[in-house]
Design a protein around this motif. Structure first.
Motif, mmCIF file in Angstrom:
data_model
loop_
_atom_site.group_PDB
_atom_site.id
_atom_site.type_symbol
_atom_site.label_atom_id
_atom_site.label_comp_id
_atom_site.label_asym_id
_atom_site.label_seq_id
_atom_site.Cartn_x
_atom_site.Cartn_y
_atom_site.Cartn_z
ATOM 1 N N PRO A 188 -25.562 -34.010 -15.259
ATOM 2 C CA PRO A 188 -26.725 -34.523 -14.532
ATOM 3 C C PRO A 188 -27.989 -34.465 -15.393
ATOM 4 O O PRO A 188 -28.261 -33.445 -16.035
ATOM 5 C CB PRO A 188 -26.843 -33.588 -13.322
ATOM 6 N N ILE A 189 -28.729 -35.550 -15.409
ATOM 7 C CA ILE A 189 -29.942 -35.648 -16.227
ATOM 8 C C ILE A 189 -31.041 -34.731 -15.692
ATOM 9 O O ILE A 189 -31.280 -34.665 -14.482
ATOM 10 C CB ILE A 189 -30.470 -37.097 -16.240
ATOM 11 N N ILE A 190 -31.703 -34.004 -16.597
ATOM 12 C CA ILE A 190 -32.914 -33.241 -16.266
ATOM 13 C C ILE A 190 -34.055 -33.934 -16.994
ATOM 14 O O ILE A 190 -34.182 -33.824 -18.216
ATOM 15 C CB ILE A 190 -32.807 -31.767 -16.709
ATOM 16 N N ASP A 191 -34.872 -34.674 -16.272
ATOM 17 C CA ASP A 191 -35.836 -35.549 -16.936
ATOM 18 C C ASP A 191 -37.064 -34.831 -17.481
ATOM 19 O O ASP A 191 -37.790 -35.381 -18.307
ATOM 20 C CB ASP A 191 -36.268 -36.694 -16.004
ATOM 21 N N SER A 192 -37.311 -33.602 -17.063
ATOM 22 C CA SER A 192 -38.555 -32.928 -17.442
ATOM 23 C C SER A 192 -38.447 -32.125 -18.742
ATOM 24 O O SER A 192 -39.461 -31.761 -19.327
ATOM 25 C CB SER A 192 -39.011 -31.993 -16.319
ATOM 26 N N VAL A 193 -37.229 -31.828 -19.200
ATOM 27 C CA VAL A 193 -37.049 -31.001 -20.399
ATOM 28 C C VAL A 193 -35.939 -31.592 -21.263
ATOM 29 O O VAL A 193 -34.776 -31.212 -21.152
ATOM 30 C CB VAL A 193 -36.749 -29.525 -20.046
ATOM 31 N N ASP A 194 -36.286 -32.515 -22.123
ATOM 32 C CA ASP A 194 -35.279 -33.194 -22.939
ATOM 33 C C ASP A 194 -34.601 -32.247 -23.925
ATOM 34 O O ASP A 194 -33.400 -32.336 -24.154
ATOM 35 C CB ASP A 194 -35.905 -34.365 -23.689
ATOM 36 N N ASP A 195 -35.384 -31.300 -24.493
ATOM 37 C CA ASP A 195 -34.789 -30.401 -25.484
ATOM 38 C C ASP A 195 -33.778 -29.447 -24.841
ATOM 39 O O ASP A 195 -32.685 -29.219 -25.376
ATOM 40 C CB ASP A 195 -35.862 -29.626 -26.249
ATOM 41 N N ALA A 196 -34.108 -28.909 -23.674
ATOM 42 C CA ALA A 196 -33.167 -28.032 -22.976
ATOM 43 C C ALA A 196 -31.926 -28.803 -22.524
ATOM 44 O O ALA A 196 -30.808 -28.271 -22.541
ATOM 45 C CB ALA A 196 -33.839 -27.370 -21.777
ATOM 46 N N PHE A 197 -32.115 -30.067 -22.148
ATOM 47 C CA PHE A 197 -30.971 -30.882 -21.727
ATOM 48 C C PHE A 197 -29.990 -31.091 -22.881
ATOM 49 O O PHE A 197 -28.773 -30.999 -22.695
ATOM 50 C CB PHE A 197 -31.438 -32.228 -21.190
ATOM 51 N N VAL A 198 -30.512 -31.357 -24.066
ATOM 52 C CA VAL A 198 -29.633 -31.493 -25.235
ATOM 53 C C VAL A 198 -28.911 -30.171 -25.496
ATOM 54 O O VAL A 198 -27.742 -30.158 -25.885
ATOM 55 C CB VAL A 198 -30.425 -31.953 -26.473
#
Length: 380
Positions: free
Chosen positions: A302-312
């Motif tokens: 699931p996409i987390i749009d507010s924190v791109d670095d943590a999502f990666v």
């Protein structure tokens, strides 16, 4: 009297029909001018798009510079949202895409850029992002290499503006330089994850690079040091490598639960107390197999749009890849940016030798940084 009334009604009907036909004629004329004209401007493809989320707008116009009309032969691909591009499903439609890599022997550099930041993109192209730097570096080295040298490819990814004129200039920029991915979504803080992941998808499916660099448009990169690192990875067959300014300590990995914060992460999107280890998003380097592995789990995450670095970091954790902290990735340093910094040439040159990527560099300073890097890396 009745006869006169019937006559008036008939005349009114005729007048209505004439007006309606005129309106239809105008609509058809406008369609011909806009749609047919655009058909000559774009090579049309059909692509399928799977959306994880609708992104909100966040207008912030600055630094947009004019692009000259001296276009290259690069053609913008106008991509629609109802089919697939080479059987690849992206997170959002693309308005423009660079040409694919010719082989896997690439050091691919992808820059997250805000659509209005044409000035920053131009500064990067004219300084550290120029492939001629590497050509000169290889000539200067005068070494016989067992394998062909890595090819240097720079691309940017942007979204769309709420201002039509900016979108028009960005499309012109894409045609002129051929290095823009333009996503068909509003460019904002909430689209950072979308841009980051779309760029990774594009890289995997249309380049499969040996080495992948991701950075922001306010980062200066020492291209020679980056190239040396990339060649070392390839020469030594290094796998699943990911280097950066890493977030390892628990304090820096706590999701923000304050709804008013720009990096707010609701429990509905991420329930854990800590994010996995992750890299600061301003710059990182990974091997091609690490990139491919992370992209393979995008659809199930699931996409987390507010924190791109943590999502990666979440993607990396799923495929058992951990980032390695490298002190050569530097953030803004107020002490180093004293007014007399550039009056200390020996100190400055020494700093450049030890810097792989530095965050927070004003784009008009990029050429100055590049000149000092040349002195540090090329002059003996």
């Amino acid at each position: 009297m009745a006869s006169l009334t019937n006559c008036n009604c008939t005349l009114r009907r005729i007048a209505y029909l004439v007006i309606a036909s005129l309106i239809v004629g105008q609509v058809l004329m406008i369609y011909h001018v806009i749609v047919k004209k655009d058909a000559h401007k774009y090579k049309v493809h059909q692509i399928n798009v799977s959306f994880h989320k609708n992104y909100s707008s966040d207008q912030d116009n600055d630094e947009f510079t004019d692009i000259t009309s001296n276009f290259s032969s690069v053609v913008i691909d106008k991509l629609k949202s109802e089919a697939t591009l080479n059987n690849v499903s992206f997170l959002a439609p693309m308005i423009a895409s660079p040409t694919a890599c010719e082989s896997m022997n690439y050091l691919l550099l992808v820059i997250n850029s805000k659509v209005e930041h044409a000035g920053r993109r131009l500064a990067i192209r004219q300084s550290w992002g120029d492939a001629k730097n590497i050509d000169h570096f290889n000539e200067k080295a005068k070494t016989t290499k067992a394998a062909p040298p890595l090819k240097w490819k720079l691309i940017f990814i942007v979204g769309r503006s709420n201002t039509a004129d900016i979108n028009k200039k960005t499309e012109a920029e894409a045609k002129q330089y051929g290095d823009l991915i333009i996503g068909d979504f509003t460019d904002s803080m909430k689209s950072l994850t979308l841009k980051t992941v779309m760029a990774m998808q594009w890289a995997k499916h249309f380049c499969s690079p040996a080495i992948y660099y991701k950075g922001d448009d306010d980062v200066f990169v020492n291209p020679y040091l980056l190239y040396q690192i990339a060649e070392g990875y390839v020469r030594n067959n290094i796998k699943k490598e990911w280097i950066c300014r890493a977030h390892i300590h628990p304090i820096s990995r706590r999701p923000v639960r304050n709804k008013r914060h720009r990096y707010y992460v609701p429990y509905s999107k991420y329930r854990q107390k800590l994010f996995p280890y992750f890299c600061s998003g301003f710059a990182y380097v990974m091997t091609g197999d690490a990139l491919s592995s992370m992209v393979s789990v995008v659809k199930t995450t699931p996409i987390i749009d507010s924190v791109d670095d943590a999502f990666v970091g979440i993607l990396a954790d799923k495929v058992k890849i951990k980032p390695k902290h490298d002190k050569r990735f530097k953030v803004y340093d107020r002490y180093d940016r004293r007014p007399n910094r550039f009056n200390r040439p020996n100190v400055e040159i020494e700093l450049m030798r030890k810097t792989l990527a530095e965050h927070g560099i004003y784009y008009l300073k990029m050429k100055t940084y590049m000149a000092n890097t040349n002195k540090a890396m090329l002059v003996k």
